[in-house]
Design an enzyme around this catalytic site. Structure first.
Site, PDB file in Angstrom:
ATOM      1  N   LYS A 126     -41.356 -28.294  13.201  1.00 22.14           N
ATOM      2  CA  LYS A 126     -42.574 -28.634  12.474  1.00 22.14           C
ATOM      3  C   LYS A 126     -43.104 -29.963  12.984  1.00 22.14           C
ATOM      4  O   LYS A 126     -42.348 -30.793  13.493  1.00 22.14           O
ATOM      5  CB  LYS A 126     -42.290 -28.741  10.970  1.00 22.14           C
ATOM      6  N   ASP A 166     -51.391 -25.620  10.227  1.00 18.67           N
ATOM      7  CA  ASP A 166     -50.839 -25.781   8.888  1.00 18.67           C
ATOM      8  C   ASP A 166     -51.951 -26.438   8.072  1.00 18.67           C
ATOM      9  O   ASP A 166     -53.128 -26.384   8.464  1.00 18.67           O
ATOM     10  CB  ASP A 166     -49.572 -26.653   8.927  1.00 18.67           C
TER      11      ASP A 166
END
Length: 444
Positions: A126, A166
């Site tokens: 991430k 995201d």
């Protein structure tokens, strides 16, 4: 075994003392793995947990860019490559003022299990930055994304680490980052997913997380003798995930009556008019309160707590820890039977425990919102094959993947005597695949 699990949690707390989000997800996962570690002492002996809670590597970097007034602005960028036992690191980039290393590590740790559950060959990672694209011009966003990618491109690649979007990172941001990657490397590669259709993107990627949430929740309801038909649904959020969860829930006969943003929520007892929401949020990029000004009978409530509205099914699709114990109690009191987590960790650990105690079925985020990363991997496959699949092909594959994910969660929960606890089932099913791969690959 509970003592050993607590030792692992204590190790994480000592090393990551100021990262509550990361510690929350570590504790939530590890406490459900006690029976697995009891049955598989080899995982304890091989130090699987100690290695799993420590990222393989992480990067923090400066992102300097010039705003429209000619002033230099500085943000902080992050990328955590958590676990590559199953494949190249895969996980989105989040642009939001709240981003710091604890948020990125929490998301990266969750991503390990989420990606494992898809059954696809991808590891967990991430990234992101404490940059807020809201209120910025297209040129400012472009300059930031170019600076961000100038540093990030040193650490990523189609067989190493494949970022995606995201919160705060949509098609515009992915386009700018991909353009800069191509400019710097001279390579047109599948190094980012969420690209535009026509230049490497996949059809159905926009809809994937929202649709996937509903496919998973559909299976969870079906397993318990229920369906979406005729149910009242409350959704928090009005971004990508919320919009397409709303669309698919309506297709299954549900009445979505609430959507929200960080300022408040709108309630439409006749059912949310999705075309209006799409115009406001996707085209005009305005606040959800505009909905009440355009739809007769709709009401805007100036508080970001939609969970006070009675519903049958709750779909939190905004941000982490959206539902605490107090809100969970209100939902249960008002007759909620199921929660499908569209955001990452939208319920506190205490709220999830309360739902379980009261017999409310919870579709955990790492399973229920895995549709986005699943279709991202399908985009990677199309890039590798230089092919473009139809919307129907991708959507069918997504439905199949989400159905299999629910079955894996259900089967794992039943195997370890926790029937109906889909959170534990998701953690166990995701963990087992990763742990076995780590065992096979030795101490690395």
């Amino acid at each position: 075994m509970a003592k050993i699990v607590q030792q692992y949690i204590d190790i994480a707390k000592k090393r990551n003392a100021n990262e509550p989000e990361f510690l929350q997800t570590v504790e939530e996962v590890l406490t459900t793995l006690e029976p697995v570690l009891e049955a598989h002492p080899e995982f304890v002996e091989a130090g699987i947990i100690e290695r799993l809670i420590e990222p393989e590597r992480g990067f923090t970097f400066r992102v300097a860019w010039i705003d429209d007034n000619g002033k230099c602005q500085v943000n902080r960028g992050f990328r955590y490559q958590f676990n590559s036992a199953l494949g190249p690191y895969k996980g989105g980039c989040r642009f939001h003022p709240s981003v710091y290393q604890g948020i990125i590590k929490f998301l990266g740790f969750e991503q390990i299990f989420k990606n494992s559950l898809t059954g696809l060959p991808i590891g967990g990672g991430k990234g992101g930055a404490d940059f807020d694209p809201k209120g910025k011009s297209d040129n400012e966003v472009m300059r930031f994304c170019q600076s961000f990618m100038t540093e990030l491109q040193k650490y990523i690649g189609p067989d190493c680490d494949v970022p995606a979007g995201d919160m705060g990172v949509g098609g515009r941001e992915i386009g700018y980052m991909f353009g800069q990657y191509k400019r710097l490397t001279g390579q047109f590669q599948g190094v980012l997913t969420g690209k535009g259709v026509g230049w490497g993107g996949s059809l159905a990627r926009t809809e994937a997380t929202g649709f996937g949430l509903i496919y998973y929740t559909r299976e969870m309801l079906k397993a318990n003798g229920e369906s979406f038909e005729g149910k009242k649904v409350v959704i928090s959020g009005s971004g990508n995930v919320a919009i397409y969860a709303c669309q698919k829930a309506q297709e299954y006969g549900a009445k979505v009556i609430v959507m929200s943003d960080s300022n408040g929520y709108v309630i439409d007892e006749d059912g949310i008019k999705l075309d209006v929401v799409k115009q406001i949020k996707e085209v005009e990029r305005k606040r959800i309160k505009e909905y009440a000004e355009r739809v007769p009978g709709a009401k805007y409530v100036d508080t970001p707590n939609p969970w006070e509205v009675p519903c049958d099914i709750a779909l939190p699709c905004s941000t982490q820890n959206d539902i605490d114990t107090a809100k969970a109690e209100v939902l249960v009191k008002n007759g909620c039977i199921a929660v499908g987590e569209g955001a990452n960790m939208p319920c506190t650990n205490e709220a999830e425990a309360y739902f379980l105690e009261k017999g409310v079925w919870v579709g955990p985020a790492k399973a229920a919102n895995a549709g986005g990363v699943a279709v991202s991997q399908l985009e990677m496959a199309q890039n590798s094959q230089r092919e473009e699949w139809t919307f129907e092909e991708v959507d069918k594959k997504l439905d199949t993947i989400m159905t299999k994910i629910f079955k894996a969660c259900d089967d794992a929960a039943k195997e370890y005597g926790m029937e109906g606890n889909y959170l534990a089932g998701a953690n166990i099913a995701g963990f087992m695949k990763v742990a076995k791969a780590m065992m096979a690959q030795g101490v690395v």
